[in-house]
Design an enzyme around this catalytic site. Structure first.
Site, mmCIF file in Angstrom:
data_model
loop_
_atom_site.group_PDB
_atom_site.id
_atom_site.type_symbol
_atom_site.label_atom_id
_atom_site.label_comp_id
_atom_site.label_asym_id
_atom_site.label_seq_id
_atom_site.Cartn_x
_atom_site.Cartn_y
_atom_site.Cartn_z
ATOM 1 N N LYS A 29 44.372 -3.829 -28.235
ATOM 2 C CA LYS A 29 44.766 -3.280 -26.691
ATOM 3 C C LYS A 29 45.000 -1.999 -26.324
ATOM 4 O O LYS A 29 44.297 -1.272 -25.644
ATOM 5 C CB LYS A 29 45.849 -4.064 -26.411
ATOM 6 C CG LYS A 29 45.683 -5.525 -26.218
ATOM 7 C CD LYS A 29 46.865 -6.639 -25.667
ATOM 8 C CE LYS A 29 46.433 -8.082 -25.323
ATOM 9 N NZ LYS A 29 46.599 -8.853 -26.727
ATOM 10 N N ASP A 70 49.949 -8.503 -37.098
ATOM 11 C CA ASP A 70 49.051 -8.229 -35.865
ATOM 12 C C ASP A 70 49.885 -7.289 -34.687
ATOM 13 O O ASP A 70 50.830 -7.643 -34.380
ATOM 14 C CB ASP A 70 48.888 -9.748 -35.312
ATOM 15 C CG ASP A 70 47.875 -9.557 -33.997
ATOM 16 O OD1 ASP A 70 47.928 -8.586 -33.383
ATOM 17 O OD2 ASP A 70 47.523 -10.804 -33.769
ATOM 18 N N PHE A 84 50.251 -15.326 -31.228
ATOM 19 C CA PHE A 84 48.798 -15.363 -30.540
ATOM 20 C C PHE A 84 47.874 -14.371 -31.199
ATOM 21 O O PHE A 84 48.466 -13.344 -31.706
ATOM 22 C CB PHE A 84 48.848 -15.015 -29.064
ATOM 23 C CG PHE A 84 47.757 -14.865 -28.486
ATOM 24 C CD1 PHE A 84 47.178 -16.035 -27.979
ATOM 25 C CD2 PHE A 84 46.882 -13.809 -28.328
ATOM 26 C CE1 PHE A 84 45.881 -16.161 -27.317
ATOM 27 C CE2 PHE A 84 45.604 -13.684 -27.841
ATOM 28 C CZ PHE A 84 45.149 -14.865 -27.262
#
Ligand SMILES: *Cc1c(COP(=O)(O)O)cnc(C)c1O
Length: 433
Positions: free
Chosen positions: A277, A248, A157
């Site tokens: 995040k 990532d 993702f």
């Protein structure tokens, strides 16, 4: 003014009516807000530490933390102080000028990672977009590749923009949004043979693999940790070929795994990595980091109006310094072990329903068996009834990503509630639902 006074002034006490708002109306919400999310039926109104309260005044233990984001929980005094200070001083000026807070945060990241350079933006997808652009420019100008290809993993993702849904190796995120971005190719995660085959097969005409973009642990794709031997081999291949290794770290970076960066679990360093995040503890901020040798952007080639503004950088810096000062990484490791041990004990009671517990630090997944009718969403719903917030990671994995400040007592409370929730979910499914 002391930190405490500012915090007291700015914090809305629980059950206070000091901010007037009309009662929450779900129908009017659904009329007005575009239906891009399948939401659980609860509206959250305020939080403190690892707890949040809904509009009915019901309390929940928050093991979602805004999806692995609110590292310091809710209304943390250090964040309240930093937000208040920064909004009173200066919040946004654009990158037409030097921004001292941006430089300070970049330096903090550089001192706590393998990075030499930082670019700031506003989200994980945007950080990955920056990494994709940087890799493409590096491919054209340094590797002399006319048509660069970026390898990404199946079940990965990387975000919801057009380039990042293309990078994301899950068809469900791409359906109806084609034509997708050219220049991506998927390989199975933790399968080194697949990478070697792709690199040799894609070397044709003007095409060549320029970069590998991969998560150290696949978060949304089901909380799947990377394999150490696989990642060491990836590093070796990239060293030998000049292919860029991009991690990532949007979900696993910034202390979530008990180290500052997920790659520290794997014993390899990337050339480029991204964060978002947890970086600002819940303030919208993203960043792309690179080694000096791949810093090929010239002024004007990439930009973001909001990126790295005084407000987000001032607050993110306070979050970083607080995590460090209060030794939160140690807590992450200890609470992670406690949580996994507790979940394994529960799993032993439900061998027909629970297949495996896995994770690093405070990102953990509980995978259901393929035999059971239960889905992760069933369990998350039952957990809400027991007063704990959890989030699925795919149809069969329940994800536990509490604030990094979670206490021993809170982990125990969550485990007890979770045990009841799974029992309840089995009863509901068994009764013909
Ligand atoms: C959440 C996530 C993203 C996307 O971040 P946004 O801020 O939602 O754009 C990208 N990569 C990973 C690994 C993520 O977990």
């Amino acid at each position: 003014m002391s930190v405490q006074t500012l915090a007291e002034q700015a914090t809305i006490p629980p059950n206070s009516d000091s901010i007037a708002s009309s009662p929450f109306n779900v129908d009017s919400f659904n009329e007005a807000v575009m239906s891009t999310y399948a939401r659980f039926p609860l509206a959250l109104e305020r939080g403190a530490g690892c707890r949040v309260w809904d509009t009915q005044g019901r309390e929940y233990l928050d093991f979602v933390a805004g999806i692995a984001t609110c590292t310091l929980g809710h209304a943390h005094p250090a964040m309240v102080e930093a937000v208040t200070r920064q909004i009173q001083k200066l919040h946004h000026v654009s990158n037409l000028y030097y921004i001292p807070e941006q430089g300070e945060l970049a330096n903090w990241i550089i001192q706590h990672s393998c990075a030499d350079r930082v670019f700031f933006c506003n989200s994980g997808a945007e950080a990955n977009e920056a990494a994709i652009k940087l890799a493409r420019k590096y491919a054209h100008t340094v590797l002399d590749i006319e048509k660069p290809i970026i390898l990404t993993a199946n079940a990965s993702f990387h975000g919801r923009t057009l380039a990042t849904i293309t990078a994301t190796g899950q068809p469900k995120y791409q359906k109806h949004f084609d034509p997708l971005m050219p220049g991506f190719h998927y390989v199975n995660y933790n399968d080194i043979n697949a990478v070697e085959v792709a690199i040799s097969e894609l070397d044709e005409g003007d095409y060549r693999v320029a970069a590998i973009l991969i998560e150290p642990l696949q978060g949304e794709g089901g909380v799947r940790p990377g394999d150490v031997a696989y990642f060491k081999k990836l590093r070796q291949i990239c060293d030998e070929t000049g292919i860029l290794l991009i991690f990532d770290e949007v979900q696993v970076g910034m202390g979530r795994t008990g180290y500052w960066w997920g790659y520290e679990h794997l014993g390899v360093e990337p050339d480029i990595f991204t964060s978002a995040k947890g970086l600002g503890g819940g303030i919208p901020i993203g960043a792309m980091m690179s080694k000096k040798f791949c810093d090929v952007f010239q002024p004007g080639e990439h930009a973001s109006t909001f990126g790295g503004n005084p407000f987000v950088c001032g607050v993110a810096l306070a979050v970083c310094q607080t995590l460090e000062r209060e030794n939160i990484l140690q807590n992450v490791q200890a609470r992670g072990e406690q949580l996994r041990a507790g979940l394994k004990a529960i799993a032993a009671k439900y061998p027909h329903q629970i297949r495996e517990i896995r994770g690093w630090g405070l990102i953990n997944g509980l995978e259901l068996t393929s035999d059971t009718q239960l889905t992760a969403a069933d369990i998350v719903k039952a957990a809400i009834d027991e007063g704990v917030l959890l989030v699925p990671a795919g149809p069969k994995v329940v994800r536990f990503v509490p604030p990094l400040i979670v206490t021993e007592a809170e982990v125990n409370q969550a485990l007890q509630a979770f045990d009841k929730a799974i029992d309840q979910a089995i009863v509901v499914k068994g009764s013909g639902d």
